[in-house]
Design an enzyme around this catalytic site. Structure first.
Site, mmCIF file in Angstrom:
data_model
loop_
_atom_site.group_PDB
_atom_site.id
_atom_site.type_symbol
_atom_site.label_atom_id
_atom_site.label_comp_id
_atom_site.label_asym_id
_atom_site.label_seq_id
_atom_site.Cartn_x
_atom_site.Cartn_y
_atom_site.Cartn_z
ATOM 1 N N GLU A 86 -4.124 7.425 -5.854
ATOM 2 C CA GLU A 86 -4.263 6.687 -7.115
ATOM 3 C C GLU A 86 -5.587 7.033 -7.786
ATOM 4 O O GLU A 86 -6.638 6.885 -7.161
ATOM 5 C CB GLU A 86 -4.182 5.174 -6.857
ATOM 6 C CG GLU A 86 -2.858 4.709 -6.306
ATOM 7 C CD GLU A 86 -2.807 3.205 -6.050
ATOM 8 O OE1 GLU A 86 -3.764 2.495 -6.441
ATOM 9 O OE2 GLU A 86 -1.817 2.735 -5.468
ATOM 10 N N HIS A 88 -0.425 0.155 -10.226
ATOM 11 C CA HIS A 88 -1.163 -0.833 -9.427
ATOM 12 C C HIS A 88 -1.602 -2.007 -10.307
ATOM 13 O O HIS A 88 -2.783 -2.365 -10.354
ATOM 14 C CB HIS A 88 -2.364 -0.193 -8.732
ATOM 15 C CG HIS A 88 -2.731 -0.870 -7.444
ATOM 16 N ND1 HIS A 88 -3.255 -0.215 -6.363
ATOM 17 C CD2 HIS A 88 -2.647 -2.174 -7.059
ATOM 18 C CE1 HIS A 88 -3.487 -1.051 -5.374
ATOM 19 N NE2 HIS A 88 -3.123 -2.260 -5.767
ATOM 20 N N ARG A 96 0.847 -1.185 0.000
ATOM 21 C CA ARG A 96 0.000 0.000 0.000
ATOM 22 C C ARG A 96 0.889 1.243 0.000
ATOM 23 O O ARG A 96 1.885 1.312 0.725
ATOM 24 C CB ARG A 96 -0.923 0.012 1.228
ATOM 25 C CG ARG A 96 -2.129 -0.917 1.103
ATOM 26 C CD ARG A 96 -3.110 -0.405 0.070
ATOM 27 N NE ARG A 96 -4.338 -1.160 -0.017
ATOM 28 C CZ ARG A 96 -4.601 -2.072 -0.947
ATOM 29 N NH1 ARG A 96 -3.673 -2.380 -1.842
ATOM 30 N NH2 ARG A 96 -5.772 -2.681 -0.987
#
Length: 368
Positions: A304, A323, A275
């Site tokens: 994000e 990601h 994370r």
């Protein structure tokens, strides 16, 4: 009122279907439409883009229920998630922000949330439990591909991959000297499923492995030559490479910051496929600029998608991917299938594969 561009709706199985048109069920589908589908009038929201964009049997499985499907392009912020609540019965979510306010608007209609993936730090778990909403998730589906992604980032930095590919594409023949992984020490914070896969691959590269975890698997450590660190500081003191595989909690937020970077070896390389908030962005950017941290490879950021001026996007010793660590064909199909199976199982009143709040009941095919 005009719908937002990221939202459209369809009833799966009808000729008018638009959302999953590229994944139409072939004749003799593995999952034919159920004669008596559970909760036949369910309206299900799907926001994870890898679920939507990747072909595979999970589309057939979802279609077999005969439910109405609403899709949106996540991850959604709180405002966008709120806008979709109120007439949704079930939610297959990614990293959307699901707050108390979202859940309040979603009820009384929302019956269940099926998380695509394992991280639930964007979801108010306590509020789900208090409101009687089962929160399902899919552990054990992406550890292989995420571990591979760690070494993608590691090798890209150590071999100056982006510099060399950019150089040759520009018609130049410029070269930089890189580093081997062999005989270097990698410190792993969090020796769960992903951390273990990283350790296995580190051994294949001839690296020395040291790890820290609250729940130590002695048998795995012995079989894979993993040295146990008593504290995270013990890892900071010796690691040439630091790989982060811990959940985001109040204790781990900003775990890598100026204070802890000062305890690490000069020029340490840090990798984050967990994370973004585990790393303090401003402190990391400052350490990269001075060389105190030699390189940072991450598949996650604190915001994000990031704004164009995000401090980690334009540093030469930093590699950021959007990601996608678990976004492989194989992993997506595993995650998506488990997410749909969880939803179907709970809709039938059966125990799901995995539930974050197992005390929330599901009885006789009715969630309450």
């Amino acid at each position: 009122m005009t719908k937002p561009a990221w939202l459209f709706s369809t009833t799966i199985g009808r000729q008018t279907a638009r959302a999953f048109s590229r994944h139409k069920r072939p004749a003799g589908s593995l999952y034919p439409t159920l004669k008596n589908p559970p909760f036949s009038m369910l309206r299900v929201l799907v926001t994870t883009t890898s679920f939507q964009d990747t072909s595979g049997p999970h589309h057939d499985l979802l279609a077999s229920a005969g439910w109405e499907i609403v899709t949106a392009r996540g991850p959604l912020n709180e405002a966008d998630t709120l806008a979709l609540m109120g007439d949704i019965d079930a939610f297959i979510c990614g990293d959307d922000l699901i707050t108390e306010a979202v859940l309040a608007k979603a009820q009384p209609r929302l019956k269940v949330i099926s998380k695509y993936g394992i991280g639930v730090d964007k979801i108010d778990v306590a509020a789900c439990t208090a409101r009687g909403i089962p929160l399902l998730f899919t552990p054990g589906v992406n550890h292989t591909t995420v571990a591979e992604h760690v070494f993608l980032l590691m090798l890209a930095l150590q071999k100056h991959l982006l510099f060399h590919t950019d150089s040759t594409r520009a018609g130049r023949w410029e070269r930089k000297t890189g580093h081997e992984l062999w005989n270097k020490t990698i410190g792993i914070v969090g020796l769960g499923r992903i951390g273990k896969e990283v350790a296995v691959r580190a051994n294949a590269f001839g690296m020395k492995v040291i790890a820290y975890d609250l729940y130590w698997d002695e048998a795995f450590a012995d079989a894979n030559q993993v040295k146990r660190a008593d504290t995270v500081d013990d890892i900071y003191a010796v690691a040439d490479y630091l790989s982060l595989h811990t959940n985001l909690t109040p204790e781990t937020r900003d775990m890598v910051r100026a204070e802890t970077i000062a305890k690490m070896k000069e020029g340490v390389q840090i990798f984050n496929c967990a994370r973004g908030e585990i790393v303090h962005t401003a402190d990391m950017a400052a350490a990269l600029k001075t060389g105190r941290v030699g390189g940072y490879g991450a598949d996650v950021l604190d915001e994000e998608p990031p704004p164009p001026d995000h401090p980690l996007l334009h540093l030469p010793n930093c590699v950021i991917t959007p990601h996608v660590g678990s976004r492989t064909q194989e992993s997506v199909v595993r995650q998506a299938t488990k997410a749909v199976e969880n939803l179907l199982m709970v809709a039938r009143g059966e125990k799901p594969h995995a539930q974050i709040n197992p005390d929330v009941p599901f009885v006789n095919g009715k969630l309450r």
